[in-house]
Design a protein around this motif. Structure first.
Motif, PDB file in Angstrom:
ATOM      1  N   PRO A   1      -4.316 -24.387  40.928  1.00  0.00           N
ATOM      2  CA  PRO A   1      -3.588 -24.489  42.192  1.00  0.00           C
ATOM      3  C   PRO A   1      -3.668 -23.198  43.008  1.00  0.00           C
ATOM      4  O   PRO A   1      -3.849 -23.246  44.224  1.00  0.00           O
ATOM      5  CB  PRO A   1      -2.157 -24.797  41.751  1.00  0.00           C
ATOM      6  N   LYS A   2      -3.564 -22.052  42.356  1.00  0.00           N
ATOM      7  CA  LYS A   2      -3.633 -20.773  43.079  1.00  0.00           C
ATOM      8  C   LYS A   2      -4.948 -20.655  43.846  1.00  0.00           C
ATOM      9  O   LYS A   2      -4.970 -20.258  45.013  1.00  0.00           O
ATOM     10  CB  LYS A   2      -3.463 -19.612  42.099  1.00  0.00           C
ATOM     11  N   GLU A   3      -6.054 -21.032  43.225  1.00  0.00           N
ATOM     12  CA  GLU A   3      -7.364 -20.963  43.874  1.00  0.00           C
ATOM     13  C   GLU A   3      -7.469 -21.972  45.021  1.00  0.00           C
ATOM     14  O   GLU A   3      -7.998 -21.659  46.092  1.00  0.00           O
ATOM     15  CB  GLU A   3      -8.476 -21.223  42.867  1.00  0.00           C
ATOM     16  N   VAL A   4      -6.970 -23.181  44.783  1.00  0.00           N
ATOM     17  CA  VAL A   4      -7.041 -24.226  45.812  1.00  0.00           C
ATOM     18  C   VAL A   4      -6.150 -23.871  46.991  1.00  0.00           C
ATOM     19  O   VAL A   4      -6.559 -23.988  48.154  1.00  0.00           O
ATOM     20  CB  VAL A   4      -6.665 -25.601  45.212  1.00  0.00           C
ATOM     21  N   PHE A   5      -4.938 -23.411  46.722  1.00  0.00           N
ATOM     22  CA  PHE A   5      -4.019 -23.046  47.801  1.00  0.00           C
ATOM     23  C   PHE A   5      -4.593 -21.887  48.625  1.00  0.00           C
ATOM     24  O   PHE A   5      -4.458 -21.858  49.850  1.00  0.00           O
ATOM     25  CB  PHE A   5      -2.644 -22.681  47.247  1.00  0.00           C
ATOM     26  N   ALA A   6      -5.261 -20.940  47.959  1.00  0.00           N
ATOM     27  CA  ALA A   6      -5.906 -19.829  48.671  1.00  0.00           C
ATOM     28  C   ALA A   6      -7.053 -20.341  49.546  1.00  0.00           C
ATOM     29  O   ALA A   6      -7.267 -19.842  50.656  1.00  0.00           O
ATOM     30  CB  ALA A   6      -6.408 -18.781  47.682  1.00  0.00           C
ATOM     31  N   ALA A   7      -7.794 -21.344  49.063  1.00  0.00           N
ATOM     32  CA  ALA A   7      -8.880 -21.927  49.863  1.00  0.00           C
ATOM     33  C   ALA A   7      -8.327 -22.599  51.112  1.00  0.00           C
ATOM     34  O   ALA A   7      -8.936 -22.525  52.183  1.00  0.00           O
ATOM     35  CB  ALA A   7      -9.680 -22.926  49.025  1.00  0.00           C
ATOM     36  N   VAL A   8      -7.177 -23.241  50.988  1.00  0.00           N
ATOM     37  CA  VAL A   8      -6.529 -23.835  52.165  1.00  0.00           C
ATOM     38  C   VAL A   8      -6.152 -22.730  53.141  1.00  0.00           C
ATOM     39  O   VAL A   8      -6.412 -22.824  54.347  1.00  0.00           O
ATOM     40  CB  VAL A   8      -5.286 -24.671  51.754  1.00  0.00           C
ATOM     41  N   ASP A   9      -5.542 -21.668  52.640  1.00  0.00           N
ATOM     42  CA  ASP A   9      -5.137 -20.541  53.500  1.00  0.00           C
ATOM     43  C   ASP A   9      -6.321 -19.900  54.212  1.00  0.00           C
ATOM     44  O   ASP A   9      -6.174 -19.353  55.303  1.00  0.00           O
ATOM     45  CB  ASP A   9      -4.420 -19.464  52.682  1.00  0.00           C
ATOM     46  N   ALA A  10      -7.494 -19.948  53.589  1.00  0.00           N
ATOM     47  CA  ALA A  10      -8.683 -19.299  54.159  1.00  0.00           C
ATOM     48  C   ALA A  10      -9.292 -20.078  55.313  1.00  0.00           C
ATOM     49  O   ALA A  10     -10.126 -19.537  56.042  1.00  0.00           O
ATOM     50  CB  ALA A  10      -9.728 -19.081  53.064  1.00  0.00           C
ATOM     51  N   ARG A  11      -8.901 -21.326  55.496  1.00  0.00           N
ATOM     52  CA  ARG A  11      -9.482 -22.133  56.572  1.00  0.00           C
ATOM     53  C   ARG A  11      -9.042 -21.593  57.935  1.00  0.00           C
ATOM     54  O   ARG A  11      -7.870 -21.233  58.125  1.00  0.00           O
ATOM     55  CB  ARG A  11      -9.082 -23.600  56.439  1.00  0.00           C
ATOM     56  N   PRO A  12      -9.949 -21.543  58.904  1.00  0.00           N
ATOM     57  CA  PRO A  12      -9.620 -20.981  60.213  1.00  0.00           C
ATOM     58  C   PRO A  12      -8.564 -21.770  60.991  1.00  0.00           C
ATOM     59  O   PRO A  12      -7.901 -21.215  61.872  1.00  0.00           O
ATOM     60  CB  PRO A  12     -10.954 -20.968  60.954  1.00  0.00           C
ATOM     61  N   GLU A  13      -8.369 -23.052  60.650  1.00  0.00           N
ATOM     62  CA  GLU A  13      -7.371 -23.863  61.346  1.00  0.00           C
ATOM     63  C   GLU A  13      -5.945 -23.433  60.985  1.00  0.00           C
ATOM     64  O   GLU A  13      -4.988 -23.850  61.617  1.00  0.00           O
ATOM     65  CB  GLU A  13      -7.513 -25.353  60.997  1.00  0.00           C
ATOM     66  N   GLN A  14      -5.800 -22.625  59.946  1.00  0.00           N
ATOM     67  CA  GLN A  14      -4.504 -22.223  59.407  1.00  0.00           C
ATOM     68  C   GLN A  14      -3.625 -23.447  59.144  1.00  0.00           C
ATOM     69  O   GLN A  14      -2.503 -23.555  59.640  1.00  0.00           O
ATOM     70  CB  GLN A  14      -3.802 -21.236  60.336  1.00  0.00           C
ATOM     71  N   PRO A  15      -4.141 -24.371  58.330  1.00  0.00           N
ATOM     72  CA  PRO A  15      -3.398 -25.617  58.103  1.00  0.00           C
ATOM     73  C   PRO A  15      -2.159 -25.405  57.253  1.00  0.00           C
ATOM     74  O   PRO A  15      -2.065 -24.452  56.479  1.00  0.00           O
ATOM     75  CB  PRO A  15      -4.417 -26.481  57.355  1.00  0.00           C
ATOM     76  N   ALA A  16      -1.213 -26.312  57.421  1.00  0.00           N
ATOM     77  CA  ALA A  16      -0.058 -26.373  56.537  1.00  0.00           C
ATOM     78  C   ALA A  16      -0.472 -27.112  55.274  1.00  0.00           C
ATOM     79  O   ALA A  16      -1.225 -28.082  55.332  1.00  0.00           O
ATOM     80  CB  ALA A  16       1.085 -27.110  57.218  1.00  0.00           C
ATOM     81  N   LEU A  17       0.027 -26.654  54.143  1.00  0.00           N
ATOM     82  CA  LEU A  17      -0.198 -27.319  52.870  1.00  0.00           C
ATOM     83  C   LEU A  17       1.110 -27.993  52.475  1.00  0.00           C
ATOM     84  O   LEU A  17       2.131 -27.328  52.290  1.00  0.00           O
ATOM     85  CB  LEU A  17      -0.622 -26.318  51.796  1.00  0.00           C
ATOM     86  N   ILE A  18       1.071 -29.315  52.385  1.00  0.00           N
ATOM     87  CA  ILE A  18       2.259 -30.111  52.105  1.00  0.00           C
ATOM     88  C   ILE A  18       2.124 -30.709  50.707  1.00  0.00           C
ATOM     89  O   ILE A  18       1.115 -31.345  50.395  1.00  0.00           O
ATOM     90  CB  ILE A  18       2.408 -31.247  53.133  1.00  0.00           C
TER      91      ILE A  18
END
Length: 170
Positions: free
Chosen positions: A92-109
């Motif tokens: 999860p730490k790696e996946v959540f960091a990959a979400v944070d790295a996206r330029p859209e700055q998406p919310a993770l729900i």
């Protein structure tokens, strides 16, 4: 909203988009399992942008530790699964960091976080304590932005699950 791009739906995208407009939905969030699609080009093609707007996202669906919404997330044509976040073999730490790295700055729900089946429920899989809002489980990472507390049900039916987790996190 799922279409033929998700394993649990069979609606063609164009039919789904026309149905969205016919139902009066103003903001349609495409949320396919492991695939990113944007309805906005369809709304533009049909000339209905005065009434409807497409918001691309992803239902990130791990096999063993939960489902997550990632909003907004733009398609990346040419990338695997149109740019979906790769979770295979990752924590999860790696996946959540990959979400944070996206330029859209998406919310993770965190979607349906407290079901009895850990395969679909992150808080269950990570053994989040409903009293303290903490966990020592190796899967636990609190780098998410929101949780889905109610999904087709209300407060009372979620009191001992998602509501308890929500209040513990508060």
């Amino acid at each position: 909203i799922h279409t033929v791009y998700s394993t649990d739906a069979s609606d063609p995208v164009d039919l789904k988009v026309r149905s969205i407009v016919a139902e009066g939905v103003e903001i349609a969030c495409a949320s396919e399992h492991e695939w990113i699609i944007d309805y906005q080009p369809y709304f533009e093609q049909y000339g209905v942008t005065d009434w409807a707007f497409g918001l691309p996202s992803l239902e990130l669906t791990t096999i063993s530790w939960g489902h997550f919404g990632v909003v907004p997330l733009l398609p990346l044509p040419g990338e695997p699964n149109n740019g979906a976040i790769d979770w295979v073999g990752k924590s999860p730490k790696e996946v959540f960091a990959a979400v944070d790295a996206r330029p859209e700055q998406p919310a993770l729900i965190v979607n349906h976080p407290s079901l009895s089946q850990p395969i679909q429920a992150y808080f269950t899989a990570a053994e989040l304590d409903k009293t303290t809002g903490t966990s020592d489980h190796p899967l636990w990472d609190d780098n998410f932005d929101a949780i889905e507390v109610f999904n087709e049900t209300g407060f009372d039916s979620n009191r001992d699950g998602a509501v308890a987790h929500w209040f513990a996190l508060l």
